[in-house]
Design a protein around this motif. Structure first.
Motif, short mmCIF file in Angstrom:
data_model
loop_
_atom_site.label_atom_id
_atom_site.label_comp_id
_atom_site.label_asym_id
_atom_site.label_seq_id
_atom_site.Cartn_x
_atom_site.Cartn_y
_atom_site.Cartn_z
N TRP A 1 -13.33 -7.29 5.89
CA TRP A 1 -12.38 -6.03 7.10
C TRP A 1 -11.75 -5.29 7.64
N ILE A 2 -12.09 -6.62 9.00
CA ILE A 2 -11.39 -6.62 9.62
C ILE A 2 -9.67 -7.59 9.19
N GLY A 3 -10.05 -7.62 8.16
CA GLY A 3 -8.49 -8.20 7.23
C GLY A 3 -8.04 -6.39 6.64
N ILE A 4 -8.83 -5.77 5.70
CA ILE A 4 -8.15 -4.66 5.44
C ILE A 4 -7.25 -4.12 7.07
N GLY A 5 -8.11 -4.12 8.04
CA GLY A 5 -7.78 -3.02 9.28
C GLY A 5 -6.80 -4.07 9.20
N VAL A 6 -6.32 -5.18 9.54
CA VAL A 6 -4.64 -5.79 9.31
C VAL A 6 -4.34 -5.45 8.05
N ALA A 7 -4.39 -5.58 7.41
CA ALA A 7 -3.57 -4.55 6.07
C ALA A 7 -2.91 -3.47 6.70
N PHE A 8 -3.92 -2.56 7.23
CA PHE A 8 -3.23 -0.84 7.44
C PHE A 8 -2.80 -2.11 8.80
N LEU A 9 -2.35 -2.57 9.40
CA LEU A 9 -1.43 -2.13 10.64
C LEU A 9 -0.36 -2.55 10.44
N THR A 10 -0.02 -3.42 9.48
CA THR A 10 1.10 -4.35 9.08
C THR A 10 2.04 -3.20 9.25
N PRO A 11 1.71 -2.48 8.04
CA PRO A 11 2.91 -1.88 7.53
C PRO A 11 2.85 -0.70 8.16
N PHE A 12 2.54 -0.32 9.51
CA PHE A 12 2.71 1.02 10.47
C PHE A 12 3.08 -0.35 11.39
N TYR A 13 3.70 -1.06 11.70
CA TYR A 13 4.61 -1.86 12.89
C TYR A 13 5.82 -2.16 12.11
N MET A 14 5.89 -2.22 10.84
CA MET A 14 6.75 -2.74 10.42
C MET A 14 7.65 -1.12 10.02
N THR A 15 6.68 -0.57 9.96
CA THR A 15 8.13 1.30 8.93
C THR A 15 8.22 1.13 10.10
N VAL B 1 -1.63 -13.53 -9.56
CA VAL B 1 -0.55 -12.49 -10.46
C VAL B 1 -1.45 -12.54 -12.01
N THR B 2 -1.46 -12.71 -12.99
CA THR B 2 -1.97 -13.17 -14.34
C THR B 2 -3.02 -13.00 -13.92
N ASP B 3 -4.41 -13.76 -12.91
CA ASP B 3 -5.54 -13.19 -13.35
C ASP B 3 -6.38 -11.61 -11.76
N PHE B 4 -5.29 -11.66 -11.37
CA PHE B 4 -5.49 -10.27 -11.22
C PHE B 4 -6.33 -8.99 -11.18
N HIS B 5 -7.33 -8.62 -10.78
CA HIS B 5 -8.21 -7.84 -10.67
C HIS B 5 -8.17 -6.24 -10.10
N PHE B 6 -7.92 -5.05 -10.66
CA PHE B 6 -8.67 -4.15 -10.26
C PHE B 6 -9.65 -4.22 -9.53
N SER B 7 -9.80 -4.02 -8.05
CA SER B 7 -11.56 -4.23 -7.27
C SER B 7 -11.95 -3.24 -5.73
N LEU B 8 -12.12 -4.03 -5.18
CA LEU B 8 -12.49 -2.87 -4.16
C LEU B 8 -11.49 -3.90 -3.16
N THR B 9 -10.85 -4.73 -3.47
CA THR B 9 -10.41 -5.01 -2.28
C THR B 9 -8.70 -4.78 -3.04
N ALA B 10 -8.40 -4.89 -3.97
CA ALA B 10 -6.85 -3.86 -4.58
C ALA B 10 -6.96 -2.09 -3.81
N ILE B 11 -8.38 -1.70 -3.74
CA ILE B 11 -8.22 -0.41 -3.68
C ILE B 11 -8.06 -0.44 -1.90
N ALA B 12 -8.61 -0.89 -1.19
CA ALA B 12 -8.88 -0.82 0.47
C ALA B 12 -7.47 -1.29 0.77
N SER B 13 -6.68 -2.20 0.76
CA SER B 13 -6.35 -2.55 0.34
C SER B 13 -4.84 -1.03 -0.10
N LEU B 14 -4.65 -0.43 -0.70
CA LEU B 14 -3.44 0.52 -0.95
C LEU B 14 -3.75 1.30 -0.72
#
Length: 636
Positions: free
Chosen positions: A443-457, A516-529
């Motif tokens: 969840w810290i990693g997900i938090g960073v995935a929110f902060l990075t788009p914020f400061y770069m945008t 790429v080929t082994d990607f599956h739509f999971s909790l990680t993908a949902i939280a990241s998006l």
């Protein structure tokens, strides 16, 4: 050309060029620049040939370069042709203390070498335009060549002693390049800060190497791997890994030794792209990947490594939110992404590969962003404050588009290279059960995935969109082709680096499990998006059309006051140590070494003067007493 010749040429060519520039080309800066750039191109070509000997008809089924030492391919690594010749160096008559100068060529070093030489060449090419009028141009390109030699040595080293030597040479090279404009006090201070901070981590690194040698009886990676399973003392194994990790904490700027990296932006911007985005700071991640088999056996050390990376990723992202210097925003972004890579090193071999895959994608788009910021700074007459830019998209369209592509990869927009590599790490974080409190790490990693788009945008909106906020921004124009070509090439590679056969060709560590080929739509993908969309939308709401920052968070802007805390600690320590030394000097040293000899000599002289009476009878009496004493001594 044999792999043996190719590997040694890659290592030594930059050193020869650096020495030639130093001794003969100081006054011929144009020739020095072209020679250094030509050597960087040559090492890139040789690195490709080393990674793919079949291009020279090297055949198939060849053994690893150090297979004689017991190392084997894993996770889809291709083997390289031939055995790399080593040279005797230290031999103290004991097998335990026999060290050769040798090279290790496997999938990990081949992939890292391609990154170093590719980014290195493009930085050299970009520097031809960026540094064309610099007074110290020859010295600058000589420093770049020395750095390339040092970094190549780390990547190709087949033992810890050789790696440590080149590790220190990278520190020297970075000191030279950061302080290139040494007449500017801030640049000189930044170079000293980087050098001294890294020495703290390197001391722990050295202790870890010695402890591991005591446990395994060897400095060679292949031999350590063979004997690691026989180590029975878990505490000493964990301690050795943590101490070795101290080197990565310094070189890859992890908390608490992260303070040097943002200040290192005082060097020329191409240096920032080369040293502090794609290569030097990645050396710590590479080193941890090199000993991933040890980390996998040391659960306590793995948890420490993961948590240091996670904390660094979060703190650096928070610091980036309130920075106004375009290079410092990218510097803190680098810290944060390095935190992701280090975090992954604790997740076992597959996690280590995921971290290296993110290093691989990050090297391209972060070098692109740094060189793009260099183009912006150059076009805006060396203005670095984003609040004095604005409207650059219309004035610098090619630079802006390439910068936008790099930003898309960094904030992990779906289908971008950064998206796949970041998702790969977060997937491993979600299942890393041997890590203490691994769910919180995720969840810290997900938090960073929110902060990075914020400061770069925020950065992109303020610097590139809207209207110009200063005369420098109004007069900005597109940079020269020699600076645009590296941006375009890096943008292309940043986009395609995870598709088709590119990962395999560039020896990425992601091809064992293709994200790429082994990607599956999971909790990680949902939280990241969700984190991505929230970060971009909130940044747009806060910053579109703004002429000054509507948010003011002093804690983040002043970097949690960590630098100030270190300053006070150093001052307090100096005062206390100074007071103690003053007491020792006045109480012990000065009386013993100055006053005591003088008083002793004076007292002895006064006593001897009592006997110098000038009377013959007295002298005869003294002689008689001496004779009696001598007879008495003989009798007793």
């Amino acid at each position: 050309m044999e792999p043996n010749v190719i590997a040694w040429t890659i290592l030594l060519l930059p050193l020869v060029v650096a020495a030639f520039i130093l001794f003969f080309l100081k006054k011929f800066s144009g020739v020095a620049a072209l020679l250094a750039t030509g050597s960087a191109l040559a090492t890139l070509v040789l690195a490709v040939l080393l990674a793919h000997p079949d291009l020279l008809g090297g055949g198939e089924g060849a053994a690893h370069a150090d297979v004689a030492a017991g190392d084997h391919a894993h996770h889809g690594d291709e083997v390289s042709a031939g055995e790399i010749k080593s040279f005797p160096w230290i031999n103290l008559g004991s097998e335990e203390l026999k060290i050769d100068i040798g090279l290790k060529v496997d999938g990990l070093s081949q992939g890292m070498m391609l990154i170093v030489t590719f980014v290195g060449f493009l930085v050299h090419l970009f520097s031809l335009g960026y540094m064309k009028d610099d007074e110290g141009k020859a010295r600058y390109f000589g420093g770049l060549s020395l750095f390339m030699f040092s970094m190549t040595g780390i990547v190709l080293a087949n033992n810890f002693v050789m790696m440590f030597i080149f590790w220190e040479l990278v520190g020297v090279s970075s000191y030279i390049l950061i302080s290139h404009w040494f007449s500017k006090p801030s640049a000189a201070d930044a170079a000293k800060k980087a050098f001294l901070t890294n020495r703290i981590g390197d001391f722990g690194f050295m202790l870890g190497i010695l402890l591991l040698w005591k446990l395994c009886g060897s400095f060679y990676f292949a031999e350590i791997k063979d004997s690691a399973a026989a180590i029975t003392n878990d505490f000493l194994l964990n301690l050795s890994v943590v101490l070795i990790f101290c080197g990565a904490i310094g070189k890859s700027a992890q908390v608490p030794l992260h303070v040097w990296l943002p200040d290192a932006m005082e060097g020329p911007t191409p240096v920032s792209a080369l040293i502090h985005a794609a290569t030097m700071v990645a050396a710590g991640v590479f080193m941890m990947a090199r000993i991933s088999f040890l980390v996998a056996s040391a659960d306590m050390a793995a948890s420490i490594i993961t948590w240091v990376g996670a904390i660094t990723a979060l703190l650096a992202a928070l610091m980036a939110l309130q920075q106004d210097d375009i290079k410092k925003i990218l510097a803190y972004s680098t810290l944060s992404q390095l935190g992701y890579m280090i975090m992954a090193q604790g997740f076992g071999q597959e996690g280590s590969d995921a971290g290296m895959f993110h290093l691989y994608t990050h090297a391209f788009f972060k070098a692109l962003l740094f060189l793009g910021s260099g183009a912006v700074i150059y076009a805006c007459h060396h203005e670095q404050n984003i609040w004095k830019m604005g409207g650059l998209f219309k004035k610098m369209p090619i630079t802006s588009i390439t910068f936008a592509l790099g930003t898309a990869a960094l904030i992990a927009i779906p289908l971008s290279s950064g998206f796949w590599s970041k998702e790969h790490i977060l997937d491993k974080a979600l299942t890393a059960e041997h890590i203490w409190n691994y769910k919180l790490v995720f969840w810290i990693g997900i938090g960073v995935a929110f902060l990075t788009p914020f400061y770069m945008t925020r950065l992109f909106i303020v610097a590139f969109l809207g209207r110009g906020k200063s005369k420098n921004a109004d007069h900005a124009h597109e940079v020269s082709p020699v600076m645009l070509i590296p941006l375009i090439l890096l943008a292309i590679v940043s986009v395609i680096s995870v598709y088709g056969g590119v990962p395999e060709f560039l020896k990425s560590r992601g091809h064992s499990v293709n994200p790429v080929t082994d990607f599956h739509f999971s909790l990680t993908a949902i939280a990241s998006l969700v984190a991505l969309v929230a970060g971009v939308v909130l940044a747009a709401v806060f910053y579109l059309g703004k002429k000054k920052d509507p948010i003011s968070l002093a804690l983040f802007r002043d970097k949690f006051y960590i630098d100030e805390g270190y300053g006070q600690l150093v001052k307090w320590g100096q005062d206390r140590v100074g007071g103690l030394l003053n007491w020792v000097d006045n109480t012990l040293i000065e009386p013993l070494t100055a006053r005591f000899p003088a008083v002793a000599a004076m007292t002895a002289g006064s006593l001897l003067r009592l006997f110098q009476v000038g009377n013959l009878q007295a002298y005869v009496f003294y002689i008689g007493v001496a004779v009696l004493l001598l007879i008495l001594l003989l009798i007793l």
